[in-house]
Design a protein around this motif. Structure first.
Motif, PDB file in Angstrom:
ATOM      1  N   GLY A 105       0.826  -1.199   0.000  1.00 30.76           N
ATOM      2  CA  GLY A 105       0.000   0.000   0.000  1.00 30.76           C
ATOM      3  C   GLY A 105       0.863   1.252   0.000  1.00 30.76           C
ATOM      4  O   GLY A 105       2.053   1.212   0.314  1.00 30.76           O
ATOM      5  N   GLY A 106       0.286   2.369  -0.379  1.00 31.93           N
ATOM      6  CA  GLY A 106       1.000   3.638  -0.421  1.00 31.93           C
ATOM      7  C   GLY A 106       1.132   4.267   0.960  1.00 31.93           C
ATOM      8  O   GLY A 106       0.375   3.955   1.872  1.00 31.93           O
ATOM      9  N   SER A 107       2.078   5.146   1.101  1.00 30.58           N
ATOM     10  CA  SER A 107       2.292   5.871   2.351  1.00 30.58           C
ATOM     11  C   SER A 107       1.217   6.938   2.528  1.00 30.58           C
ATOM     12  O   SER A 107       0.698   7.485   1.557  1.00 30.58           O
ATOM     13  CB  SER A 107       3.656   6.574   2.327  1.00 30.58           C
ATOM     14  N   GLY A 108       0.951   7.263   3.769  1.00 32.16           N
ATOM     15  CA  GLY A 108       0.026   8.362   4.057  1.00 32.16           C
ATOM     16  C   GLY A 108       0.676   9.694   3.702  1.00 32.16           C
ATOM     17  O   GLY A 108       1.897   9.835   3.706  1.00 32.16           O
ATOM     18  N   GLY A 109      -0.126  10.677   3.362  1.00 28.94           N
ATOM     19  CA  GLY A 109       0.381  12.014   3.053  1.00 28.94           C
ATOM     20  C   GLY A 109       0.834  12.727   4.313  1.00 28.94           C
ATOM     21  O   GLY A 109       0.296  12.502   5.398  1.00 28.94           O
ATOM     22  N   SER A 110       1.821  13.567   4.181  1.00 31.01           N
ATOM     23  CA  SER A 110       2.290  14.335   5.328  1.00 31.01           C
ATOM     24  C   SER A 110       1.176  15.242   5.835  1.00 31.01           C
ATOM     25  O   SER A 110       0.238  15.567   5.112  1.00 31.01           O
ATOM     26  CB  SER A 110       3.518  15.166   4.935  1.00 31.01           C
ATOM     27  N   GLY A 111       1.294  15.631   7.079  1.00 30.31           N
ATOM     28  CA  GLY A 111       0.264  16.450   7.691  1.00 30.31           C
ATOM     29  C   GLY A 111       0.538  17.940   7.551  1.00 30.31           C
ATOM     30  O   GLY A 111       1.483  18.370   6.892  1.00 30.31           O
ATOM     31  N   VAL A 112      -0.308  18.719   8.192  1.00 33.05           N
ATOM     32  CA  VAL A 112      -0.201  20.173   8.180  1.00 33.05           C
ATOM     33  C   VAL A 112      -0.772  20.680   9.504  1.00 33.05           C
ATOM     34  O   VAL A 112      -1.682  20.072  10.070  1.00 33.05           O
ATOM     35  CB  VAL A 112      -0.955  20.782   6.969  1.00 33.05           C
ATOM     36  N   VAL A 113      -0.193  21.771  10.011  1.00 35.67           N
ATOM     37  CA  VAL A 113      -0.738  22.445  11.190  1.00 35.67           C
ATOM     38  C   VAL A 113      -1.098  23.856  10.754  1.00 35.67           C
ATOM     39  O   VAL A 113      -0.284  24.566  10.164  1.00 35.67           O
ATOM     40  CB  VAL A 113       0.289  22.489  12.346  1.00 35.67           C
ATOM     41  N   ILE A 114      -2.339  24.255  11.031  1.00 35.35           N
ATOM     42  CA  ILE A 114      -2.812  25.582  10.631  1.00 35.35           C
ATOM     43  C   ILE A 114      -3.412  26.273  11.859  1.00 35.35           C
ATOM     44  O   ILE A 114      -4.274  25.711  12.534  1.00 35.35           O
ATOM     45  CB  ILE A 114      -3.859  25.491   9.511  1.00 35.35           C
ATOM     46  N   LEU A 115      -2.929  27.465  12.126  1.00 35.96           N
ATOM     47  CA  LEU A 115      -3.419  28.264  13.250  1.00 35.96           C
ATOM     48  C   LEU A 115      -3.952  29.587  12.719  1.00 35.96           C
ATOM     49  O   LEU A 115      -3.323  30.208  11.867  1.00 35.96           O
ATOM     50  CB  LEU A 115      -2.276  28.549  14.233  1.00 35.96           C
ATOM     51  N   ALA A 116      -5.111  30.017  13.205  1.00 34.50           N
ATOM     52  CA  ALA A 116      -5.680  31.303  12.813  1.00 34.50           C
ATOM     53  C   ALA A 116      -5.999  32.089  14.084  1.00 34.50           C
ATOM     54  O   ALA A 116      -6.420  31.514  15.084  1.00 34.50           O
ATOM     55  CB  ALA A 116      -6.943  31.100  11.986  1.00 34.50           C
ATOM     56  N   TYR A 117      -5.796  33.403  14.027  1.00 39.33           N
ATOM     57  CA  TYR A 117      -6.031  34.214  15.213  1.00 39.33           C
ATOM     58  C   TYR A 117      -6.280  35.667  14.819  1.00 39.33           C
ATOM     59  O   TYR A 117      -5.942  36.115  13.725  1.00 39.33           O
ATOM     60  CB  TYR A 117      -4.837  34.131  16.174  1.00 39.33           C
ATOM     61  N   ASP A 118      -6.852  36.401  15.768  1.00 36.84           N
ATOM     62  CA  ASP A 118      -7.125  37.827  15.608  1.00 36.84           C
ATOM     63  C   ASP A 118      -5.836  38.598  15.919  1.00 36.84           C
ATOM     64  O   ASP A 118      -5.367  38.575  17.061  1.00 36.84           O
ATOM     65  CB  ASP A 118      -8.241  38.229  16.574  1.00 36.84           C
ATOM     66  N   PRO A 119      -5.244  39.278  14.946  1.00 35.37           N
ATOM     67  CA  PRO A 119      -3.967  39.955  15.176  1.00 35.37           C
ATOM     68  C   PRO A 119      -4.064  41.173  16.098  1.00 35.37           C
ATOM     69  O   PRO A 119      -3.043  41.703  16.519  1.00 35.37           O
ATOM     70  CB  PRO A 119      -3.505  40.353  13.775  1.00 35.37           C
ATOM     71  N   THR A 120      -5.286  41.597  16.430  1.00 36.02           N
ATOM     72  CA  THR A 120      -5.412  42.690  17.403  1.00 36.02           C
ATOM     73  C   THR A 120      -5.268  42.168  18.822  1.00 36.02           C
ATOM     74  O   THR A 120      -5.097  42.951  19.752  1.00 36.02           O
ATOM     75  CB  THR A 120      -6.769  43.420  17.267  1.00 36.02           C
TER      76      THR A 120
END
Length: 138
Positions: free
Chosen positions: A90-105
């Motif tokens: 079987g194929g390898s799993g895809g690499s992950g990602v971390v995403i953070l969102a925030y209010d810059p004020t």
């Protein structure tokens, strides 16, 4: 299976099951699926003809030979191997990602790839090791 849906059972003796869909998120400002399941492999020697497709969110599509990897930076699952007379993995799993969102004020931060959503929120995306450092901007 994927993050939001189980994978399908094989619909017949000649076709493999498809991977389940991943979970949809709009954290970046664009609706995107992550963590889709990989498609199932089939036994061509046993009459299998239709490998499974990967679920939305980077699940790998099964193909002749070794399974395909999940899409990079989605966390999608790799597909099953297709069996055309020899054993394939079987194929390898895809690499992950971390995403953070925030209010810059309210927060000031550094690290990752930084973009701004339409609502003014800052979005930090990490596709490799990194450091997120936040502080009160006042």
């Amino acid at each position: 299976g994927g993050a939001s849906q189980v994978g399908q059972n094989a619909p017949s003796t000649t076709a493999a099951g498809n991977g389940g869909d991943g979970k949809q998120s709009s954290i970046t400002g664009t609706s995107t699926y992550y963590a889709g399941g990989g498609g199932g492999g089939v036994n061509a020697s046993g009459g299998g003809t239709t490998p499974g497709t990967g679920g939305q969110g980077g699940g790998g599509n099964a193909a002749t030979g070794t399974g395909n990897a999940g899409t990079a930076n989605t966390g999608g699952g790799g597909s099953g191997g297709y069996y055309p007379g020899s054993h394939y993995y079987g194929g390898s799993g895809g690499s992950g990602v971390v995403i953070l969102a925030y209010d810059p004020t309210k927060i000031s931060a550094t690290g990752g790839t930084i973009t701004t959503r339409g609502d003014g929120f800052k979005v930090h995306t990490f596709t490799s090791s990194g450091t997120f450092t936040a502080s009160d901007p006042t």
